[in-house]
Design an enzyme around this catalytic site. Sequence first.
Site, mmCIF file in Angstrom:
data_model
loop_
_atom_site.group_PDB
_atom_site.id
_atom_site.type_symbol
_atom_site.label_atom_id
_atom_site.label_comp_id
_atom_site.label_asym_id
_atom_site.label_seq_id
_atom_site.Cartn_x
_atom_site.Cartn_y
_atom_site.Cartn_z
ATOM 1 N N LYS A 9 40.112 16.866 40.441
ATOM 2 C CA LYS A 9 40.690 16.404 41.705
ATOM 3 C C LYS A 9 39.588 15.890 42.647
ATOM 4 C CE LYS A 9 44.619 19.608 41.301
ATOM 5 N NZ LYS A 9 45.353 20.741 41.927
ATOM 6 N N TYR A 49 53.298 14.718 40.350
ATOM 7 C CA TYR A 49 53.709 15.981 40.969
ATOM 8 C C TYR A 49 55.213 16.013 41.289
ATOM 9 C CZ TYR A 49 48.931 17.761 41.304
ATOM 10 O OH TYR A 49 47.681 18.252 41.009
ATOM 11 N N ARG A 85 44.121 25.886 30.371
ATOM 12 C CA ARG A 85 44.635 26.599 31.550
ATOM 13 C C ARG A 85 43.835 27.889 31.780
ATOM 14 N NH1 ARG A 85 48.701 24.521 35.055
ATOM 15 N NH2 ARG A 85 49.590 26.612 35.208
ATOM 16 N N THR A 91 46.209 29.338 39.766
ATOM 17 C CA THR A 91 46.426 28.259 40.742
ATOM 18 C C THR A 91 45.666 28.504 42.044
ATOM 19 O OG1 THR A 91 48.602 27.837 39.792
ATOM 20 C CG2 THR A 91 48.208 26.976 41.996
ATOM 21 N N ARG A 102 38.191 27.433 38.652
ATOM 22 C CA ARG A 102 38.656 27.692 40.024
ATOM 23 C C ARG A 102 38.043 28.981 40.578
ATOM 24 N NH1 ARG A 102 44.982 26.191 38.752
ATOM 25 N NH2 ARG A 102 44.890 23.945 39.188
ATOM 26 N N ASN A 112 41.768 23.233 44.799
ATOM 27 C CA ASN A 112 41.501 24.036 43.598
ATOM 28 C C ASN A 112 40.917 23.223 42.441
ATOM 29 O OD1 ASN A 112 43.783 22.751 42.704
ATOM 30 N ND2 ASN A 112 45.017 24.604 42.416
ATOM 31 N N HIS A 115 43.284 19.893 37.655
ATOM 32 C CA HIS A 115 44.645 20.023 37.118
ATOM 33 C C HIS A 115 44.581 20.116 35.600
ATOM 34 C CE1 HIS A 115 48.862 19.116 36.185
ATOM 35 N NE2 HIS A 115 48.368 18.345 35.233
ATOM 36 N N GLU A 126 52.330 13.679 30.689
ATOM 37 C CA GLU A 126 51.242 13.379 31.628
ATOM 38 C C GLU A 126 50.228 12.418 31.007
ATOM 39 O OE1 GLU A 126 51.524 17.448 34.348
ATOM 40 O OE2 GLU A 126 49.837 17.250 32.951
#
Length: 149
Positions: A9, A49, A85, A91, A102, A112, A115, A126
């Site tokens: 991000k 999103y 993940r 999150t 994170r 954070n 993604h 995606e």
Amino acid sequence: MERTFIMIKPDGVQRGLVGEIVGRFEQKGFTLVGMKLMAVSRELAEKHYAVHKDKPFFAGLVEFITSSPVVAMVWEGDNVVTSARTIIGATNPISSAPGTIRGDFGITIGRNLIHGSDAIETAQSEIALWFQEAELASWDPAVKGWLYE
Ligand code: DAT
Ligand code: MG
């Protein structure tokens, strides 16, 4: 082979963490099959999103993702969706374990850093949303026999 969509991000790019974050997926043994630095349009951010469109944080999230460039990537490997993940962490960075991206670099949920797709089907949609087929390279890393038995 399973593939997942990963996006660094704007905060990750601005803070100079691209190399560090890419390195974590490389070191794990996953294979990079697509990568681009790009400005994100409002339309793309809203599509990406869309599942959160009724949430109170949606407008701010779209504003954030479109505020500065991101690094969009596709990574490949056994169980890469779930494993990515885990590497990324929870999150909310304040609840993310040390050792996760994170957990190591973030403080607040709205910044954070990264993604990662949350399921195989999400990853497929995606990847199709962010990449043209011609932007993805299928290749066998020379170390494959040392990563998989
Ligand atoms: P994740 O990115 O871990 O899949 P998510 O899909 O629930 O998390 O939410 C997408 C992003 O939206 C998340 O990375 C940061 C933002 N977000 C989620 N919940 C939020 C909240 N309560 N306040 C502000 N931003 C939030
Ligand atoms: Mg999500």
